[in-house]
Design a protein around this motif. Structure first.
Motif, PDB file in Angstrom:
ATOM      1  N   HIS A  96       0.835  -1.187   0.000  1.00  0.00           N
ATOM      2  CA  HIS A  96       0.000   0.000   0.000  1.00  0.00           C
ATOM      3  C   HIS A  96       0.879   1.251   0.000  1.00  0.00           C
ATOM      4  O   HIS A  96       1.977   1.245   0.549  1.00  0.00           O
ATOM      5  CB  HIS A  96      -0.917   0.020   1.229  1.00  0.00           C
ATOM      6  CG  HIS A  96      -1.763  -1.198   1.364  1.00  0.00           C
ATOM      7  ND1 HIS A  96      -2.852  -1.436   0.562  1.00  0.00           N
ATOM      8  CD2 HIS A  96      -1.673  -2.257   2.202  1.00  0.00           C
ATOM      9  CE1 HIS A  96      -3.391  -2.584   0.903  1.00  0.00           C
ATOM     10  NE2 HIS A  96      -2.696  -3.107   1.898  1.00  0.00           N
ATOM     11  N   VAL A  97       0.383   2.299  -0.622  1.00  0.00           N
ATOM     12  CA  VAL A  97       1.093   3.573  -0.645  1.00  0.00           C
ATOM     13  C   VAL A  97       0.432   4.512   0.367  1.00  0.00           C
ATOM     14  O   VAL A  97      -0.764   4.781   0.270  1.00  0.00           O
ATOM     15  CB  VAL A  97       1.071   4.207  -2.048  1.00  0.00           C
ATOM     16  CG1 VAL A  97       1.781   5.556  -2.031  1.00  0.00           C
ATOM     17  CG2 VAL A  97       1.713   3.281  -3.063  1.00  0.00           C
ATOM     18  N   THR A  98       1.210   4.967   1.322  1.00  0.00           N
ATOM     19  CA  THR A  98       0.732   5.923   2.313  1.00  0.00           C
ATOM     20  C   THR A  98       1.374   7.276   2.032  1.00  0.00           C
ATOM     21  O   THR A  98       2.580   7.344   1.805  1.00  0.00           O
ATOM     22  CB  THR A  98       1.112   5.468   3.730  1.00  0.00           C
ATOM     23  OG1 THR A  98       0.534   4.187   3.980  1.00  0.00           O
ATOM     24  CG2 THR A  98       0.613   6.461   4.765  1.00  0.00           C
ATOM     25  N   TYR A  99       0.575   8.319   2.013  1.00  0.00           N
ATOM     26  CA  TYR A  99       1.156   9.644   1.795  1.00  0.00           C
ATOM     27  C   TYR A  99       0.516  10.660   2.739  1.00  0.00           C
ATOM     28  O   TYR A  99      -0.601  10.480   3.227  1.00  0.00           O
ATOM     29  CB  TYR A  99       0.977  10.098   0.339  1.00  0.00           C
ATOM     30  CG  TYR A  99      -0.448  10.304  -0.100  1.00  0.00           C
ATOM     31  CD1 TYR A  99      -1.140  11.488   0.191  1.00  0.00           C
ATOM     32  CD2 TYR A  99      -1.119   9.319  -0.821  1.00  0.00           C
ATOM     33  CE1 TYR A  99      -2.444  11.676  -0.219  1.00  0.00           C
ATOM     34  CE2 TYR A  99      -2.416   9.503  -1.233  1.00  0.00           C
ATOM     35  CZ  TYR A  99      -3.079  10.689  -0.934  1.00  0.00           C
ATOM     36  OH  TYR A  99      -4.383  10.864  -1.338  1.00  0.00           O
ATOM     37  N   VAL A 100       1.277  11.722   2.993  1.00  0.00           N
ATOM     38  CA  VAL A 100       0.777  12.855   3.769  1.00  0.00           C
ATOM     39  C   VAL A 100       1.145  14.137   3.031  1.00  0.00           C
ATOM     40  O   VAL A 100       2.139  14.195   2.303  1.00  0.00           O
ATOM     41  CB  VAL A 100       1.348  12.890   5.204  1.00  0.00           C
ATOM     42  CG1 VAL A 100       0.864  11.700   6.007  1.00  0.00           C
ATOM     43  CG2 VAL A 100       2.877  12.937   5.182  1.00  0.00           C
ATOM     44  N   MET A 101       0.310  15.146   3.196  1.00  0.00           N
ATOM     45  CA  MET A 101       0.574  16.467   2.640  1.00  0.00           C
ATOM     46  C   MET A 101       0.265  17.485   3.732  1.00  0.00           C
ATOM     47  O   MET A 101      -0.807  17.442   4.339  1.00  0.00           O
ATOM     48  CB  MET A 101      -0.307  16.707   1.400  1.00  0.00           C
ATOM     49  CG  MET A 101       0.042  17.978   0.617  1.00  0.00           C
ATOM     50  SD  MET A 101      -0.753  19.467   1.269  1.00  0.00           S
ATOM     51  CE  MET A 101      -2.470  19.131   0.929  1.00  0.00           C
ATOM     52  N   TYR A 102       1.229  18.403   4.014  1.00  0.00           N
ATOM     53  CA  TYR A 102       1.027  19.332   5.126  1.00  0.00           C
ATOM     54  C   TYR A 102       1.833  20.612   4.880  1.00  0.00           C
ATOM     55  O   TYR A 102       2.885  20.591   4.223  1.00  0.00           O
ATOM     56  CB  TYR A 102       1.449  18.689   6.447  1.00  0.00           C
ATOM     57  CG  TYR A 102       2.878  18.203   6.477  1.00  0.00           C
ATOM     58  CD1 TYR A 102       3.912  19.033   6.929  1.00  0.00           C
ATOM     59  CD2 TYR A 102       3.203  16.924   6.047  1.00  0.00           C
ATOM     60  CE1 TYR A 102       5.225  18.599   6.959  1.00  0.00           C
ATOM     61  CE2 TYR A 102       4.515  16.474   6.063  1.00  0.00           C
ATOM     62  CZ  TYR A 102       5.527  17.317   6.521  1.00  0.00           C
ATOM     63  OH  TYR A 102       6.832  16.883   6.537  1.00  0.00           O
TER      64      TYR A 102
END
Length: 386
Positions: free
Chosen positions: A116-122
Motif C-alpha cells: 500500500h502507498v501511504t502519503y501525507v501532505m502538510y
C-alpha cells in the motif's frame, strides 16, 4: 436638545458598536480565508491521490519503502494533469506544502500485490495569529478540507487528529499546535480496493461481472475450466485442460487442445441435427462420434465413419461352418456381415454360395449350387449399420 453628556454617551456607544462590527467582519473574513485555504489543500490532496493511482505500479514494484525518494511536487501534479491549474507552493501564512510517501507494510511484496502507498501532505509551518498558534483557524481549514484532514491541538500537540477523531497520525512538525495535515491512510492507500487498470494488484476473490460483456481481450489464460454458453474465436483456441461449452465453440481457424477434446453427449443416429459439420458424442456415453450430415435433403446425426462402421474380420477356413462374433454396436447400431470368397473347390458348372445363419453372431458356410458343403476359404467382414 441633547445635553453634552448624552451626546458623548451616544458617540461612545456608536464607537463600540463600530468596533464590534469591525471585529465580527474581520472574524468572518478570516473564516472565509481559512475555508478557501482548506478547499485549496483539498484540491491538492485529491490530485495527489490521482497521481498515486497513475503511478501505483512503479511505486510498489520494489516492495516496501520507508520513504519514497522522489515524491511529486505541486508542479509535477500540474504538468502530469492531476492539478488542472498551477498552485502556490505554500499556504498564505508562509512555508511550503510538503509531500511525503512510503510503501508498506514491511512484509509486503510486489508479487503478492499486498503493498500500500501511504502519503501525507502538510504545510511546513503551523498556522499562527499574532505569533500564537491558531487552533480555531486550523480547525476551520481541516473542516473545509474534509475527512482526509486533521490538525494538532494544544493538548497532545505531537499527534494530528482527524475530524471527529476518525484517525490519528504523528505530527510531522513535532510537538506543535495548529499543524494541519492531510493523509490517505495513514495505513492504506485508499485505492487498492479497486481493480487497477495498470494491473499492479492481483484479485483476491471471485469476480461477478453481472452478465456484461468483455470486449477487446488480447489473451485469456485459465488454470482451471473455461465454461461458456458460446465461444467464438477468429484465431486459435488452445487449452491445456478442459474446455466446456453449454452449446458451441466456434473458431475462425483451429481449436487446439493440449490433451483431448471431449464431445458433449447430445446426439443419436438418424435424429435431427442443427447444421452441417456440427459434431457431437452419442448420448449413450459410448464414445461414438457423430457429425451432422445432409442425407436425402435432411440434416441428421450420423457416425463420422459413415452409415456402416466396419469392426472386424474373421477367416473362414472350412465350408463346414465357422463361428463369426458380432460387433458391439454403440448408439443402437444394427450388426451386419459380408462374406467374400478367397478360394474354393467345386464343380466348374456349379454355383458357389456363402450362406450365414444368425443375426450376430453368425455361422458362415461355403456351399455349391445344390447346397452341399464344399471346401474353400473366405473372409467375413462385420460392421454396424445406421
Amino acid at each position: 436638545m441633547f445635553s453634552i453628556v448624552e451626546m458623548v454617551v451616544v458617540l461612545v456607544a456608536a464607537a463600540l458598536m463600530t468596533t464590534v462590527a469591525i471585529k465580527e467582519d474581520a472574524a468572518k473574513r478570516r473564516a472565509q480565508v481559512m475555508t478557501a485555504e482548506g478547499q485549496n489543500e483539498a484540491v491538492i490532496n485529491s490530485a495527489l491521490s490521482d497521481w498515486v493511482t497513475n503511478n501505483y505500479a512503479t511505486l510498489t514494484a520494489g516492495g516496501p519503502v520507508a520513504v519514497v525518494a522522489n515524491p511529486p511536487t505541486l508542479n509535477d501534479l500540474f504538468t502530469q494533469g492531476n492539478l488542472k491549474q498551477p498552485h502556490a507552493p505554500g499556504p498564505f501564512w508562509g512555508g511550503a506544502y510538503v509531500i511525503s510517501m512510503s510503501v508498506g507494510p514491511a512484509t509486503c511484496t510486489a508479487s503478492n500485490g499486498d503493498c500500500h502507498v501511504t502519503y501525507v501532505m502538510y504545510p511546513s509551518k503551523p498556522l499562527t495569529r499574532g505569533g500564537v498558534p491558531d487552533i480555531v483557524g486550523a480547525s476551520q481549514i481541516a473542516q473545509a478540507g474534509g475527512n482526509a484532514f486533521g490538525y494538532s491541538k494544544t493538548q497532545n500537540a505531537g499527534t494530528i487528529t482527524g475530524l471527529n477523531g476518525a484517525w490519528t497520525a504523528t505530527n510531522p512538525l513535532g510537538n506543535v499546535p495548529a499543524a494541519i495535515l492531510a493523509t490517505n491512510g495513514p495505513t492504506s492507500d485508499g485505492n487498492s480496493v479497486y481493480i487497477r487498470r495498470d494491473g499492479a494488484l492481483t484479485w483476491t476473490g471471485d469476480q461477478n461481472v453481472n452478465h456484461v460483456s468483455l470486449h477487446n481481450v488480447h489473451d485469456l489464460d485459465a488454470e482451471g475450466t473455461v465454461s461458456a454458453a458460446n465461444v467464438g474465436a477468429t484465431g486459435a483456441v488452445a487449452a491445456s485442460g478442459a474446455v466446456a461449452a453449454g452449446t458451441s465453440v466456434t473458431a475462425g481457424t483451429t481449436v487446439t487442445a493440449g490433451t483431448t477434446i471431449g464431445m458433449g453427449s447430445v446426439g443419436w443416429p438418424r435424429t435431427a441435427c442443427p447444421a452441417v459439420n456440427a459434431m457431437a458424442g452419442a448420448s449413450d456415453g459410448s464414445g461414438l462420434i457423430l457429425s451432422c450430415q445432409k442425407l436425402s435433403g435432411v440434416l441428421q446425426w450420423m457416425p463420422v465413419g459413415g452409415q456402416k462402421l466396419w469392426y472386424g474380420y474373421t477367416s473362414i477356413l472350412s465350408g463346414a461352418g465357422t463361428y463369426v462374433p458380432n460387433p458391439e454396436c454403440p448408439a443402437g447400431g444394427t450388426p451386419g456381415i459380408v462374406v467374400s470368397g478367397q478360394s474354393m473347390y467345386t464343380d466348374p458348372t456349379a454355383t458357389i454360395n456363402y450362406p450365414t445363419s444368425g443375426t450376430g453372431p453368425w455361422t458362415v458356410y461355403i456351399t455349391d449350387g445344390s447346397g452341399a458343403i464344399i471346401d474353400g476359404r473366405a473372409v467375413a467382414s462385420t460392421f454396424c449399420s445406421y
